[in-house]
Each structure stands twice: as structure tokens, then as C-alpha cells.
Design a protein around this motif. Structure first.
Motif, mmCIF file in Angstrom:
data_model
loop_
_atom_site.group_PDB
_atom_site.id
_atom_site.type_symbol
_atom_site.label_atom_id
_atom_site.label_comp_id
_atom_site.label_asym_id
_atom_site.label_seq_id
_atom_site.Cartn_x
_atom_site.Cartn_y
_atom_site.Cartn_z
ATOM 1 N N ASN A 8 0.869 -1.170 0.000
ATOM 2 C CA ASN A 8 0.000 0.000 0.000
ATOM 3 C C ASN A 8 0.915 1.232 0.000
ATOM 4 O O ASN A 8 1.747 1.399 0.897
ATOM 5 C CB ASN A 8 -0.891 -0.024 1.245
ATOM 6 N N HIS A 9 0.756 2.085 -0.999
ATOM 7 C CA HIS A 9 1.614 3.271 -1.118
ATOM 8 C C HIS A 9 1.645 4.091 0.178
ATOM 9 O O HIS A 9 2.689 4.603 0.578
ATOM 10 C CB HIS A 9 1.098 4.128 -2.282
ATOM 11 N N LEU A 10 0.492 4.173 0.829
ATOM 12 C CA LEU A 10 0.415 4.941 2.085
ATOM 13 C C LEU A 10 1.220 4.266 3.188
ATOM 14 O O LEU A 10 1.819 4.917 4.032
ATOM 15 C CB LEU A 10 -1.054 5.098 2.523
ATOM 16 N N GLY A 45 3.884 2.595 2.561
ATOM 17 C CA GLY A 45 5.257 2.959 2.200
ATOM 18 C C GLY A 45 5.664 4.248 2.897
ATOM 19 O O GLY A 45 6.708 4.323 3.559
ATOM 20 N N HIS A 46 4.816 5.274 2.787
ATOM 21 C CA HIS A 46 5.102 6.538 3.489
ATOM 22 C C HIS A 46 5.107 6.326 5.009
ATOM 23 O O HIS A 46 5.951 6.855 5.724
ATOM 24 C CB HIS A 46 4.042 7.586 3.149
ATOM 25 N N ALA A 47 4.129 5.563 5.489
ATOM 26 C CA ALA A 47 3.918 5.424 6.943
ATOM 27 C C ALA A 47 5.106 4.773 7.640
ATOM 28 O O ALA A 47 5.439 5.128 8.770
ATOM 29 C CB ALA A 47 2.648 4.616 7.212
ATOM 30 N N VAL A 79 0.960 13.299 5.160
ATOM 31 C CA VAL A 79 0.515 14.425 4.329
ATOM 32 C C VAL A 79 1.168 14.365 2.951
ATOM 33 O O VAL A 79 2.355 14.577 2.805
ATOM 34 C CB VAL A 79 0.817 15.781 5.018
ATOM 35 N N SER A 80 0.343 14.054 1.943
ATOM 36 C CA SER A 80 0.881 13.922 0.587
ATOM 37 C C SER A 80 -0.021 14.687 -0.377
ATOM 38 O O SER A 80 -0.868 15.471 0.032
ATOM 39 C CB SER A 80 0.954 12.448 0.217
ATOM 40 N N GLY A 81 0.184 14.423 -1.670
ATOM 41 C CA GLY A 81 -0.633 15.116 -2.654
ATOM 42 C C GLY A 81 -2.086 14.675 -2.627
ATOM 43 O O GLY A 81 -2.978 15.433 -2.974
ATOM 44 N N THR A 123 9.093 12.613 -0.502
ATOM 45 C CA THR A 123 8.312 12.478 -1.726
ATOM 46 C C THR A 123 8.482 11.043 -2.261
ATOM 47 O O THR A 123 9.342 10.297 -1.793
ATOM 48 C CB THR A 123 8.783 13.506 -2.777
ATOM 49 N N ASP A 124 7.654 10.694 -3.235
ATOM 50 C CA ASP A 124 7.572 9.299 -3.678
ATOM 51 C C ASP A 124 8.925 8.739 -4.121
ATOM 52 O O ASP A 124 9.674 9.408 -4.831
ATOM 53 C CB ASP A 124 6.566 9.186 -4.824
ATOM 54 N N ASN A 125 9.203 7.525 -3.702
ATOM 55 C CA ASN A 125 10.480 6.881 -4.037
ATOM 56 C C ASN A 125 10.333 5.367 -3.910
ATOM 57 O O ASN A 125 9.373 4.872 -3.313
ATOM 58 C CB ASN A 125 11.578 7.411 -3.098
ATOM 59 N N ALA A 163 12.623 3.367 -2.437
ATOM 60 C CA ALA A 163 13.211 2.849 -1.196
ATOM 61 C C ALA A 163 12.141 2.622 -0.126
ATOM 62 O O ALA A 163 12.186 1.641 0.614
ATOM 63 C CB ALA A 163 14.279 3.817 -0.684
ATOM 64 N N MET A 164 11.164 3.515 -0.068
ATOM 65 C CA MET A 164 10.125 3.339 0.962
ATOM 66 C C MET A 164 9.264 2.107 0.661
ATOM 67 O O MET A 164 8.768 1.446 1.568
ATOM 68 C CB MET A 164 9.265 4.607 1.092
ATOM 69 N N ILE A 165 9.115 1.792 -0.627
ATOM 70 C CA ILE A 165 8.326 0.607 -0.997
ATOM 71 C C ILE A 165 9.125 -0.663 -0.665
ATOM 72 O O ILE A 165 8.591 -1.640 -0.131
ATOM 73 C CB ILE A 165 7.942 0.657 -2.494
HETATM 74 ZN ZN ZN Z 1 3.181 9.416 -2.069
#
Ligand code: ZN
Ligand code: KG4
Length: 340
Positions: A115-117, A119-121, A139-141, A304-306, A308-310
Motif C-alpha cells: 500500500n503506497h500509504l 510505504g510513506h507510513a 501528508v501527501s498530494g 516524496t515518492d520513491n 526505497a520506501m516501498i
Molecule cells: Zn506518495
């Protein structure tokens, strides 16, 4: 553990290789490549989903090869393949996820549809020594949420936006001011010399109970203010950007204060593209300190999206045996706290 991470949910094609031990935070980024499609979308004033999907398809194989080369690894050396499985622009998600499925199938590796979120989390734990649980301002786009994070897959949503996301509000404001896309970094730069007290903008939800957000009223007020602004006045633009940023900071601080009061935690984490903003980080540091907590954020480059977080989220999930079937269907919508 070595994980390939693929991110294609919006307008960057990103591939990374991350290595980590069997448990705990902190990993090593062995490669982290990002191809930004900004140039392809610029003349349309926003991201065009069909163009994004085709551009991902053109770049993805080359980026995977290059990332593995940089990491000095072959596919056989990997322990898993992770890709964003949603939420996002579905054509792009399909490209990244199908690539990951093919690699996982051909090399007999586990697939992790992230889940992309998430990834950020979880991204903060890749570079910072942060333990669960923590309070997260995401907080993202496309999202603006407060969550209690207890572990991978274990989230409770405390609040969310009832209309627009914070990043969207940055982007709209920058567009109206002719500052370009993405708006967040442009506003932060323009605000640097501005007077944050010159314009008195509305602070939606401020001092109301709960942890929800709202930005549509602020967006409208910004538009009305810009319409009255004298043309060709860089000082006015700087002052408006600074005032706008302060207003968002006031709202973030107020909402996080409520969340920390309702769910006391010793760590507040901010993540997602908007977390790259250093002024906002400063405001969150203050509110965390007032509640006996510390603020931790990923390095600006990893906000921002990358990829590495995934890859990191893939590692955290693989450690718990949370792997996905090759039949996993990409999800345009995918709330982080499923119950929410
Ligand atoms: Zn994002
Ligand atoms: O997480 P992200 O890269 O993509 C999404 O998942 O949406 O976030 C992109 C958002 C955009 O709205 C962008 O304007 C905002 O993050 N952003 C910023 C900054 N850098 C990026 N907002 C405020 N200040 C920044 N420095």
C-alpha cells in the motif's frame, strides 16, 4: 534481507534496492533511482494518467536493471520483490505491479504488493531509530491523515481530511500564483523572504474538537486573495506564500495537539511529500515538544515518492510473513486503516 522496491503510482518511476536485518528499524539503501515524468506532464498543468502509464512502461525495465547494477546484485540475490499495489493512478500501478509479478514469478521470489500509504507510513524506520507505536501525520498530494501506527498492517485512523489534501492545496496555490508544479517546493522557496503575518487566512477546523482536516475554505480564500493582489509584485507573492504556509502550520499543529492529547505517544512522525517542508517540520517539532514527544521525519529526499520506501515496507511485511499472491489485483483505492 534484500528487497527490490518499485513505485509507479503517480508521476515518478522509481526503483530501489534496500537491505536490512531480520528485525527492527534501519536499513541500507543500496540503490534508489527516480525518473521524474514532470517534463512529460508540464504542458498539461497536471499529471495525465495515460501519459504517466506509458512513460512508466518505457522506463521501468531499464531502471530495474540499473538499480541492480548499482546495488551489485542479481535477481537471484533478492529475498523478495515489492511494488506499490495501490492506491494511485491505476495504469501506472499496473505497470509496476505487473513488472514485480513477472520478476517474482520468474525468479521464484515472494511478491509484496505494498500500500503506497504504508510505504510513506513506515519510511521513517528505514533511516531513523523509531519503534512502534507512533503517531503519524501523513501528508501527501492525495492524503492528509492522522494515524496511530502500531506495526505493519496495524493502523488506527484518528482523523482525515473531509475535502482536499494539504499537498493539493499547496499545488493549487502555486498554480494560481504561476509558480509551477509541484507546488509545495515552489511555495516553500517563495515563502522564504515573506511576511507570514501579512495575510489573515482562514484556518479550517482550527480549535474544533477531533483530528479531522479541511482545506477547501483555505483554497477559496487564497484564490480570492490572489485575485486582489497587485500584478507583478514579488513581495506580495512572498508574503502570501509565507502566510499560507503559516496557516497550514497552525492547522497541522492544532490537529496534532488534539491527537497527542487523545492518544499520548512519545513519537510524532510526519511523512509524505508535504513532510519535506522544513517550516512545517519546525511547527510540528514545537507541538511534539509541548506534549513531551519528539518529532521524527524521514530525510527530505525520502518524503516524496520513491522506491526505497516501498522496498522498506516490503521488508517489514516479509519479516511478518505478509506476502501476496500473484493474483493480487491493483487497487485504485486502498485505505490504510481498512476498518476506516
Ligand atoms: Zn506518495
Ligand atoms: O507523497 P508525494 O510525493 O506524492 C503523493 O503520494 O501524493 O507528495 C506530493 C505532494 C505534492 O502535493 C507536493 O506539492 C507536496 O507533496 N510537496 C510539498 C513539498 N514538497 C512536496 N509540500 C510542501 N512543501 C514542500 N517542500
Amino acid at each position: 534481507m534484500r528487497m527490490l522496491g518499485i513505485e509507479t503510482s503517480c508521476d515518478e518511476t522509481a526503483v530501489a534496492v534496500v537491505e536490512a536485518g531480520d528485525r527492527g528499524p534501519l536499513g541500507q539503501i543500496r540503490a534508489n533511482l527516480i525518473y521524474s515524468q514532470l517534463g512529460e506532464h508540464r504542458r498539461f498543468g497536471g499529471v495525465v494518467p495515460e501519459i504517466a502509464a506509458r512513460a512508466h512502461l518505457e522506463r521501468i525495465d531499464g531502471l530495474v536493471t540499473q538499480a541492480l547494477q548499482e546495488a551489485r546484485l542479481g535477481l537471484a540475490d533478492l529475498d523478495g520483490v515489492a511494488a506499490t499495489g495501490g492506491p494511485g493512478l491505476i495504469g501506472g500501478v499496473m505497470v509496476g505491479l505487473m513488472t514485480a509479478k513477472a520478476l517474482a514469478f520468474a525468479h521464484d521470489k515472494p511478491l509484496i504488493a505494498v500500500n503506497h500509504l504504508e510505504g510513506h507510513a513506515l519510511s521513517v524506520r528505514l533511516t531513523e531509530d523509531v519503534a512502534f507505536p507512533y503517531l503519524l501525520l501523513l501528508v501527501s498530494g492525495g492524503h492528509c491523515q492522522l494515524l496511530a501506527v502500531r506495526g505493519p498492517g496495524d493502523y488506527t485512523r484518528l482523523g482525515t481530511t473531509i475535502d482536499d489534501a494539504a499537498g493539493e492545496c499547496f499545488d493549487k496555490t502555486a498554480k494560481l500564483l504561476g509558480l509551477g508544479f509541484p507546488g509545495g517546493p515552489a511555495i516553500e522557496r517563495a515563502a522564504a523572504g515573506g511576511d507570514p503575518r501579512r495575510f489573515d487566512l482562514p484556518r479550517p477546523m482550527w480549535r474544533k474538537p477531533g483530528c479531522d482536516f479541511s482545506f477547501s475554505g483555505l483554497k477559496t480564500a487564497v484564490r480570492q486573495t490572489i485575485e486582489k493582489l497587485p500584478a507583478g509584485d514579488p513581495k506580495a507573492v512572498a508574503d502570501l506564500c509565507a502566510s499560507f504556509q503559516r496557516t497550514v502550520g497552525d492547522v497541522f499543529a492544532d490537529r496534532c495537539a488534539n491527537a497527542l492529547a487523545a492518544q499520548p505517544m512519545d513519537t510524532l512522525v510526519v511523512a509524505g511529500g508535504v513532510a519535506a517542508n522544513l517550516y512545517l517540520r519546525g511547527r510540528l517539532e514545537e507541538v511534539a515538544a509541548r506534549h513531551g514527544a519528539r518529532l521524527v521525519a524521514p530525510p527530505v529526499k525520502l518524503c516524496t515518492d520513491n522506491g526505497a520506501m516501498i522496498a522498506w515496507a516490503g521488508i517489514e511485511r516479509l519479516r511478518l510473513g505478509q506476502v501476496d499472491d500473484l493474483a493480487f489485483a491493483p487497487r485504485p483505492r486502498w485505505p490504510l486503516a481498512e476498518a476506516a
